[in-house]
Design an enzyme around this catalytic site. Structure first.
Site, PDB file in Angstrom:
ATOM      1  N   ASN A 163     -33.553   3.600 -48.609  1.00 18.71           N
ATOM      2  CA  ASN A 163     -34.723   4.478 -48.599  1.00 18.71           C
ATOM      3  C   ASN A 163     -34.958   4.968 -47.171  1.00 18.71           C
ATOM      4  OD1 ASN A 163     -35.535   3.992 -51.443  1.00 18.71           O
ATOM      5  ND2 ASN A 163     -35.905   1.907 -50.701  1.00 18.71           N
TER       6      ASN A 163
ATOM      7  N   SER B 150      -8.324   8.604 -69.234  1.00 22.34           N
ATOM      8  CA  SER B 150      -9.700   8.584 -69.748  1.00 22.34           C
ATOM      9  C   SER B 150     -10.696   9.300 -68.850  1.00 22.34           C
ATOM     10  CB  SER B 150     -10.186   7.147 -70.004  1.00 22.34           C
ATOM     11  OG  SER B 150     -10.544   6.500 -68.803  1.00 22.34           O
TER      12      SER B 150
ATOM     13  N   SER C 183     -29.268   6.161 -54.198  1.00 22.85           N
ATOM     14  CA  SER C 183     -28.531   5.034 -54.755  1.00 22.85           C
ATOM     15  C   SER C 183     -27.409   5.540 -55.641  1.00 22.85           C
ATOM     16  CB  SER C 183     -29.460   4.114 -55.556  1.00 22.85           C
ATOM     17  OG  SER C 183     -29.953   4.778 -56.703  1.00 22.85           O
TER      18      SER C 183
ATOM     19  N   GLY D 229     -26.692   3.712 -58.578  1.00 27.46           N
ATOM     20  CA  GLY D 229     -26.988   3.228 -59.923  1.00 27.46           C
ATOM     21  C   GLY D 229     -26.048   2.159 -60.449  1.00 27.46           C
ATOM     22  N   ARG D 230     -25.388   1.437 -59.555  1.00 28.16           N
ATOM     23  CA  ARG D 230     -24.446   0.405 -59.988  1.00 28.16           C
ATOM     24  C   ARG D 230     -24.960  -0.989 -59.638  1.00 28.16           C
ATOM     25  NH1 ARG D 230     -18.592   2.676 -58.179  1.00 28.16           N
ATOM     26  NH2 ARG D 230     -17.872   1.091 -59.658  1.00 28.16           N
TER      27      ARG D 230
ATOM     28  N   HIS E   1     -35.156   8.438 -51.626  1.00 30.63           N
ATOM     29  CA  HIS E   1     -34.383   7.282 -52.099  1.00 30.63           C
ATOM     30  C   HIS E   1     -32.982   7.771 -52.450  1.00 30.63           C
ATOM     31  CE1 HIS E   1     -33.190   3.731 -54.403  1.00 30.63           C
ATOM     32  NE2 HIS E   1     -32.801   4.558 -55.364  1.00 30.63           N
TER      33      HIS E   1
ATOM     34  N   SER F 117     -23.071  -1.984 -55.904  1.00 27.84           N
ATOM     35  CA  SER F 117     -24.378  -1.350 -55.750  1.00 27.84           C
ATOM     36  C   SER F 117     -24.566  -0.865 -54.311  1.00 27.84           C
ATOM     37  CB  SER F 117     -25.489  -2.340 -56.114  1.00 27.84           C
ATOM     38  OG  SER F 117     -26.757  -1.774 -55.866  1.00 27.84           O
TER      39      SER F 117
END
Length: 338
Positions: free
Chosen positions: A216, A169, A204, A206-207, A202, A212
């Site tokens: 910053n 996938s 990240s 995004g989880r 910043h 996560s």
């Protein structure tokens, strides 16, 4: 630094070929309008135009690089001028032109590249060692000389993704997002120090929950030049977070407090080496090194502003999810900016 150098090069280029290109473009206009006599006179004038050897070199560069790049933009502008019906309102026409030409004043920031094949020598159970990686990075200038220091203020966005194309996938394993706003200040009182950059960034992935990662930073960067060799030192300060909100409280142990980038362009090649270390002299010493090499593609593969690209990474922090994991990766692909 890339943006500053690009602006400087374009300024020199445009001043060197201004008269030549104006005559040549006017001749093309006459030819397109069917005024062949006037066109021939201007073509002859352009052919006899007195320029220095240095200007000839710059014009050759512009023919091989800038004019090819401008072809697509010119084509879209011509489509708008010739085929789009205009209105009686200038502001509406301006919006219409922007929609058609896609001219929003966006520029490359960091490298934009695609590495279809990367391989990690450190095998990890939760992923395939083979994956595809790519980076998209753009800059939007906001203001110039606001503080009367010759500075430029910009916003930028960089996204780096890791795609498990060899797995079932083909999921995206990790994507890191880096929006930032920064100011660049030229420094005129030194032959070596070319400028400074102050940025709020910043980063990240995004989880959520245990996957996560984010932090910053405020960083200060400087640009030093020695002939065609550049040194870019950078130091940063992590903006503190509440313990309950901190997804990665020990990230400084792996990323440290700064990095050093060495840049060396040679003919049509560029070499870039990033070095990072947490400056601990005990068993907790962690760091990373990344080597980027861009080179011209063979003629049958070459397109404007496309280069062969090899990336080698060794150490910690190749991605945010792996800030505390060591990896040794090599990737091959194409760079679209450098």
């Amino acid at each position: 630094m890339k943006y500053i150098l690009t602006l400087l090069f374009n300024f020199i280029l445009l001043n060197a070929v201004d008269n030549f290109t104006n005559i040549y473009e006017q001749a093309q206009k006459y030819e397109n309008d069917g005024n062949y006599k006037e066109a021939m006179l201007l073509y002859k004038k352009a052919a006899n135009f007195k320029i220095s050897k240095e200007d000839e070199y710059i014009i050759d560069l512009s023919k091989n690089q800038q004019y090819k790049v401008e072809t697509f933009t010119k084509m879209k502008n011509e489509f708008y001028q010739k085929y789009i019906n205009k209105t009686d309102d200038k502001e509406t026409n301006s919006s219409l032109k922007q929609m058609i030409t896609g001219d929003f004043g966006l520029y490359p920031y960091k490298k934009n590249y695609l590495l279809p094949a990367t391989f990690d020598l450190n095998k990890t159970e939760d992923r395939s060692s083979f994956e595809t990686s790519f980076q998209i990075s753009i800059e939007k200038p906001i203001s110039y000389n606001f503080f009367k220091l010759g500075e430029s203020i910009s916003a930028a966005y960089t996204q780096k993704s890791f795609w498990q194309t060899n797995s079932d996938s083909s999921p995206f394993r990790e994507t890191n997002y880096k929006p930032e706003i920064f100011a660049q200040f030229p420094y005129k009182n030194s032959e070596t120090i070319k400028g400074f950059k102050v940025s709020l960034m910043h980063e990240s992935n995004g989880r959520n929950n245990e996957y996560s990662r984010s932090w910053n930073r405020i960083y200060l960067e400087s640009y030093l030049q020695f002939s065609n060799f550049f040194i870019v030192p950078r130091v940063w300060y992590r903006i503190p977070e509440k313990n309950s909100d901190d997804d990665n409280p020990d990230i400084d142990k792996y990323y440290g407090y700064g990095d050093l980038t060495l840049l060396y362009p040679y003919k049509k090649h560029t070499f870039e080496l990033m070095l990072r270390n947490n400056m601990r002299i005990n068993s907790q010493n962690k760091g990373a090194a990344e080597l980027n090499w861009t080179f011209p593609l063979p003629d049958f593969l070459s397109t404007p502003n496309s280069y062969g690209f090899v990336q080698i990474f060794s150490g910690y922090g190749n991605s945010l999810i792996d800030y505390d994991r060591e990896s040794h990766k090599i990737g091959f692909g194409i760079a679209f900016s450098r």
